[in-house]
Motif scaffolding. Structure first.
Motif, mmCIF file in Angstrom:
data_model
loop_
_atom_site.group_PDB
_atom_site.id
_atom_site.type_symbol
_atom_site.label_atom_id
_atom_site.label_comp_id
_atom_site.label_asym_id
_atom_site.label_seq_id
_atom_site.Cartn_x
_atom_site.Cartn_y
_atom_site.Cartn_z
ATOM 1 N N CYS A 198 0.847 -1.190 0.000
ATOM 2 C CA CYS A 198 0.000 0.000 0.000
ATOM 3 C C CYS A 198 0.882 1.240 0.000
ATOM 4 O O CYS A 198 1.704 1.414 0.898
ATOM 5 C CB CYS A 198 -0.892 0.015 1.242
ATOM 6 N N ALA A 199 0.717 2.065 -1.015
ATOM 7 C CA ALA A 199 1.369 3.376 -1.038
ATOM 8 C C ALA A 199 0.304 4.408 -0.713
ATOM 9 O O ALA A 199 -0.788 4.381 -1.281
ATOM 10 C CB ALA A 199 1.970 3.652 -2.409
ATOM 11 N N LEU A 200 0.614 5.279 0.223
ATOM 12 C CA LEU A 200 -0.292 6.368 0.582
ATOM 13 C C LEU A 200 0.364 7.685 0.219
ATOM 14 O O LEU A 200 1.566 7.868 0.439
ATOM 15 C CB LEU A 200 -0.570 6.384 2.087
ATOM 16 N N ALA A 201 -0.438 8.575 -0.316
ATOM 17 C CA ALA A 201 0.032 9.931 -0.603
ATOM 18 C C ALA A 201 -0.921 10.896 0.078
ATOM 19 O O ALA A 201 -2.136 10.696 0.051
ATOM 20 C CB ALA A 201 0.050 10.183 -2.105
ATOM 21 N N VAL A 202 -0.367 11.915 0.699
ATOM 22 C CA VAL A 202 -1.203 12.966 1.285
ATOM 23 C C VAL A 202 -0.847 14.266 0.580
ATOM 24 O O VAL A 202 0.316 14.640 0.482
ATOM 25 C CB VAL A 202 -1.055 13.077 2.824
ATOM 26 N N SER A 203 -1.884 14.885 0.043
ATOM 27 C CA SER A 203 -1.705 16.147 -0.668
ATOM 28 C C SER A 203 -2.461 17.232 0.088
ATOM 29 O O SER A 203 -3.670 17.124 0.303
ATOM 30 C CB SER A 203 -2.232 16.024 -2.102
ATOM 31 N N ILE A 204 -1.714 18.230 0.517
ATOM 32 C CA ILE A 204 -2.287 19.375 1.224
ATOM 33 C C ILE A 204 -2.018 20.597 0.354
ATOM 34 O O ILE A 204 -0.862 20.842 -0.018
ATOM 35 C CB ILE A 204 -1.643 19.542 2.621
#
Length: 198
Positions: A124-130
């Motif tokens: 699982c790759a997670l990306a958080v974009s703010i």
């Protein structure tokens, strides 16, 4: 009064939304799915890695809604199949994203293969974009091997055929609580929580 931080999850997959809510809400996040915010666009996943796809989804939705967005791309990598289905996990048996057809395809490709040669991992790759910040990524995984037939009634996707290493249970035989302690998504979310709190 406790102030919840809103986290939009860039997925239309109800199974993933449920897992995100179960893991993030106790950590103080008000988790919203794309459906809950009325975002109906399909984001094309054209990346060659889980990380590339997660970044694409997170950034596309964050740009559209101007809020923090978490996206995942995850799947099953089977050593004997050269890492397949990999980034094509959801569509392995065709564009219809049919879990049962995907499972049947994997099992047919591994027919007659010994347990020692059925090693696999969920990734699982997670990306958080703010908005206004650089997108951050983390990756989680869980090791195991592929069962010879589906077992269990919980979970979704390949859970019924993925036996967790050091357990004699498939992911689909684990309760949500058990799964959320050891899954690839839980592993990645723990890392992401630390990243967000830093």
């Amino acid at each position: 009064m406790i102030i919840m931080k809103e986290a939009i999850i860039a997925t239309h997959n109800p199974g993933k939304v449920k897992e995100f809510k179960e893991i993030l809400e106790p950590r103080g996040y008000d988790v919203k799915s794309l459906a809950e915010i009325g975002f109906t666009e399909e984001i094309e996943e054209t990346g060659h890695t889980f990380e590339e796809n997660a970044i694409m989804k997170a950034e596309a939705v964050a740009k559209a809604v101007n809020k923090m967005v978490i996206a995942d791309d995850s799947g099953l990598s089977i050593d004997n199949l050269g890492g397949r289905p990999g980034v094509y996990s959801a569509r392995y048996a065709g564009e219809q994203k049919d879990d049962q057809a995907n499972i049947e395809k994997v099992l047919s490709e591994l027919k007659g293969i010994e347990k020692e040669q059925r090693t696999a991992r969920f990734r699982c790759a997670l990306a958080v974009s703010i908005p206004g910040e650089e997108t951050k990524t983390v990756e989680g995984h869980v090791e195991g091997y592929i069962a010879e037939e589906p077992r269990g009634e919980y979970g979704f996707g390949y859970d019924p055929i993925f036996i967790v290493k050091d357990k004699d249970k498939t992911m689909a035989e684990l309760t949500s609580d058990e799964k959320n302690k050891i899954s690839h998504r839980a592993d990645a979310l723990k890392k992401l929580s630390k990243l967000l709190e830093a």
